[in-house]
Design a protein around this motif. Structure first.
Motif, PDB file in Angstrom:
ATOM      1  N   SER A 169       0.896  -1.022   0.085  1.00  0.00           N
ATOM      2  CA  SER A 169      -0.081   0.058   0.032  1.00  0.00           C
ATOM      3  C   SER A 169       0.664   1.302   0.005  1.00  0.00           C
ATOM      4  N   SER A 170       1.791   1.236   0.800  1.00  0.00           N
ATOM      5  CA  SER A 170       2.804   2.299   0.827  1.00  0.00           C
ATOM      6  C   SER A 170       3.633   2.604  -0.554  1.00  0.00           C
ATOM      7  N   ALA A 171       3.915   1.433  -1.047  1.00  0.00           N
ATOM      8  CA  ALA A 171       4.436   1.769  -2.377  1.00  0.00           C
ATOM      9  C   ALA A 171       3.617   2.201  -3.584  1.00  0.00           C
ATOM     10  N   LEU A 172       2.545   1.767  -3.399  1.00  0.00           N
ATOM     11  CA  LEU A 172       1.616   2.135  -4.573  1.00  0.00           C
ATOM     12  C   LEU A 172       1.136   3.644  -4.380  1.00  0.00           C
ATOM     13  N   ASP A 173       1.068   3.922  -2.977  1.00  0.00           N
ATOM     14  CA  ASP A 173       0.563   5.325  -2.824  1.00  0.00           C
ATOM     15  C   ASP A 173       2.042   6.345  -3.210  1.00  0.00           C
ATOM     16  N   ALA A 174       3.015   5.766  -2.979  1.00  0.00           N
ATOM     17  CA  ALA A 174       4.279   6.650  -3.664  1.00  0.00           C
ATOM     18  C   ALA A 174       4.320   6.696  -5.144  1.00  0.00           C
ATOM     19  N   ALA A 175       3.781   5.369  -5.632  1.00  0.00           N
ATOM     20  CA  ALA A 175       4.032   5.442  -7.166  1.00  0.00           C
ATOM     21  C   ALA A 175       2.646   6.659  -7.773  1.00  0.00           C
ATOM     22  N   ARG A 176       1.618   6.507  -7.035  1.00  0.00           N
ATOM     23  CA  ARG A 176       0.504   7.388  -7.517  1.00  0.00           C
ATOM     24  C   ARG A 176       0.768   8.903  -7.216  1.00  0.00           C
ATOM     25  N   PHE A 204       3.934  10.163  -7.101  1.00  0.00           N
ATOM     26  CA  PHE A 204       5.086  10.454  -8.174  1.00  0.00           C
ATOM     27  C   PHE A 204       4.191  10.719  -9.638  1.00  0.00           C
ATOM     28  N   GLU A 205       3.274   9.908 -10.138  1.00  0.00           N
ATOM     29  CA  GLU A 205       2.874  10.148 -11.167  1.00  0.00           C
ATOM     30  C   GLU A 205       1.903  11.408 -11.355  1.00  0.00           C
ATOM     31  N   SER A 206       1.448  11.960 -10.229  1.00  0.00           N
ATOM     32  CA  SER A 206       0.516  13.343 -10.362  1.00  0.00           C
ATOM     33  C   SER A 206       1.340  14.261  -9.647  1.00  0.00           C
ATOM     34  N   ARG A 207       2.663  14.219  -9.623  1.00  0.00           N
ATOM     35  CA  ARG A 207       3.323  15.373  -8.826  1.00  0.00           C
ATOM     36  C   ARG A 207       3.295  16.474 -10.065  1.00  0.00           C
ATOM     37  N   SER A 208       3.443  17.672  -9.842  1.00  0.00           N
ATOM     38  CA  SER A 208       3.884  18.766 -10.594  1.00  0.00           C
ATOM     39  C   SER A 208       5.097  18.850 -11.451  1.00  0.00           C
ATOM     40  N   ALA A 209       5.137  18.960 -12.665  1.00  0.00           N
ATOM     41  CA  ALA A 209       6.145  19.024 -13.456  1.00  0.00           C
ATOM     42  C   ALA A 209       7.157  19.966 -13.132  1.00  0.00           C
ATOM     43  N   ASP A 210       6.822  21.239 -12.431  1.00  0.00           N
ATOM     44  CA  ASP A 210       7.816  22.270 -12.259  1.00  0.00           C
ATOM     45  C   ASP A 210       7.816  22.585 -10.586  1.00  0.00           C
ATOM     46  N   GLY A 211       7.698  21.545 -10.040  1.00  0.00           N
ATOM     47  CA  GLY A 211       7.844  21.493  -8.427  1.00  0.00           C
ATOM     48  C   GLY A 211       9.299  21.340  -8.214  1.00  0.00           C
ATOM     49  N   ILE A 263      10.504   5.847  -5.257  1.00  0.00           N
ATOM     50  CA  ILE A 263       9.774   4.886  -4.860  1.00  0.00           C
ATOM     51  C   ILE A 263      10.676   3.985  -3.684  1.00  0.00           C
ATOM     52  N   GLY A 264      11.870   3.651  -4.353  1.00  0.00           N
ATOM     53  CA  GLY A 264      12.811   2.981  -3.544  1.00  0.00           C
ATOM     54  C   GLY A 264      12.840   3.648  -1.915  1.00  0.00           C
ATOM     55  N   ARG A 265      12.876   5.005  -1.785  1.00  0.00           N
ATOM     56  CA  ARG A 265      12.772   5.521  -0.495  1.00  0.00           C
ATOM     57  C   ARG A 265      11.715   4.790   0.352  1.00  0.00           C
ATOM     58  N   SER A 266      10.476   5.080  -0.373  1.00  0.00           N
ATOM     59  CA  SER A 266       9.365   4.814   0.184  1.00  0.00           C
ATOM     60  C   SER A 266       9.418   3.432   0.608  1.00  0.00           C
ATOM     61  N   LEU A 267       9.631   2.547  -0.196  1.00  0.00           N
ATOM     62  CA  LEU A 267       9.931   1.011   0.205  1.00  0.00           C
ATOM     63  C   LEU A 267      10.697   0.691   1.311  1.00  0.00           C
ATOM     64  N   ALA A 276      10.753  -3.062  -8.977  1.00  0.00           N
ATOM     65  CA  ALA A 276      11.028  -3.400 -10.613  1.00  0.00           C
ATOM     66  C   ALA A 276       9.361  -3.370 -11.104  1.00  0.00           C
ATOM     67  N   TYR A 277       8.394  -3.795 -10.425  1.00  0.00           N
ATOM     68  CA  TYR A 277       7.155  -3.674 -11.132  1.00  0.00           C
ATOM     69  C   TYR A 277       6.456  -2.117 -11.229  1.00  0.00           C
ATOM     70  N   LEU A 278       6.877  -1.438 -10.090  1.00  0.00           N
ATOM     71  CA  LEU A 278       6.292   0.140 -10.164  1.00  0.00           C
ATOM     72  C   LEU A 278       7.298   0.997 -11.171  1.00  0.00           C
ATOM     73  N   VAL A 279       8.505   0.677 -11.359  1.00  0.00           N
ATOM     74  CA  VAL A 279       9.497   1.449 -11.923  1.00  0.00           C
ATOM     75  C   VAL A 279       9.571   0.889 -13.328  1.00  0.00           C
TER      76      VAL A 279
END
Length: 243
Positions: free
Chosen positions: A84-91, A93-100, A111-115, A218-221
């Motif tokens: 659950s933590s890894a999937l939350d991190a993946a989501r 990251f995917e929804s992050r702002s491009a200029d943040g 994702i590795g740090r979250s894992l 590996a699956y999420l990245v």
């Protein structure tokens, strides 16, 4: 009527220190057996569900279905929490702002740090209670020995001032005081054996958790499933596109 020998006589003759030592040993025994029974049930549920939980996760067609399937099968919640933590991190990251400020962060690193963090929390959860068992196993014999020493001192001090002392007057109280040492060992031995057994079982669980975390990374990245298991063997498969 109080028995002239044994534990009843020891309790009847004990002072505040002796009673305190006996109560402390009793509390240590209750606490250690509570941990032993609780962790024994948890380990049994974990062994039965971990393989099914991983198989259910990797056989699901989407991330959300995979997480739901793992939550149903993982009664302990350890692997499900990491997923659950890894999937939350993946989501996230995917929804992050491009200029943040984190626009240049790599997905694998994020994702590795979250894992890594969720794995540390899971390890602490799996090893919960082992410190108590180790403390009881290490200190209970000395607590019992303290009760023995104090009981002998209390018995001998009661004989002071007498002109004649027969062996029965010394052997009885001293033998009763030695019960404290035996009580300390009876408390410590189950705690030590349980600590060793749970440490070995936890080592196997954490090894599986580490492998699952690497496969999940590996699956999420990269979108590659490395954790699909069939008959206990790992078979790399190209993942379907996550929903």
């Amino acid at each position: 009527m109080i028995d002239n020998t044994g534990i009843a006589q020891l309790i009847a003759q004990a002072d505040g220190v002796g009673i305190t030592v006996a109560l402390l040993l009793g509390l240590m025994s209750v606490a250690s057996w509570s941990v032993i029974v609780g962790k024994g049930v948890t380990q049994l549920r974990m062994r039965r569900g971990l393989l099914r939980a991983q198989q259910a996760f990797w056989s699901a067609p989407s991330r959300e279905e995979a997480l739901d399937a793992m939550r149903r099968e993982d009664a302990s919640g350890v692997f499900a929490a990491v997923a659950s933590s890894a999937l939350d991190a993946a989501r996230a990251f995917e929804s992050r702002s491009a200029d943040g400020i984190g626009a240049g962060v790599d997905a694998g690193e994020f994702i590795g740090r979250s894992l890594q963090q969720s794995t540390v929390f899971a390890q602490a959860r799996v090893e919960r209670g082992l410190t108590l068992l180790a403390s009881v196993g290490a200190t209970a014999p000395f607590v019992g020995l303290l009760g023995t020493v104090w009981g002998i001192y209390h018995a001998l001090s009661g004989l002071s001032g007498r002109s004649t002392v027969v062996l029965d007057q010394v052997a009885g109280p001293v033998g009763e005081a030695l019960i404290m040492t035996a009580a300390g060992l009876f408390v410590a031995i189950p705690a030590v054996l349980a600590y060793n057994a749970f440490t070995r079982a936890n080592r196997l669980v954490l090894a599986q958790l580490d492998g699952f975390a690497h496969s999940l990374h590996a699956y999420l990245v990269a979108g590659v499933r490395l954790g699909a298991q069939e008959h206990g063997r790992v078979a790399p498969l190209r993942a379907a596109k996550a929903a």
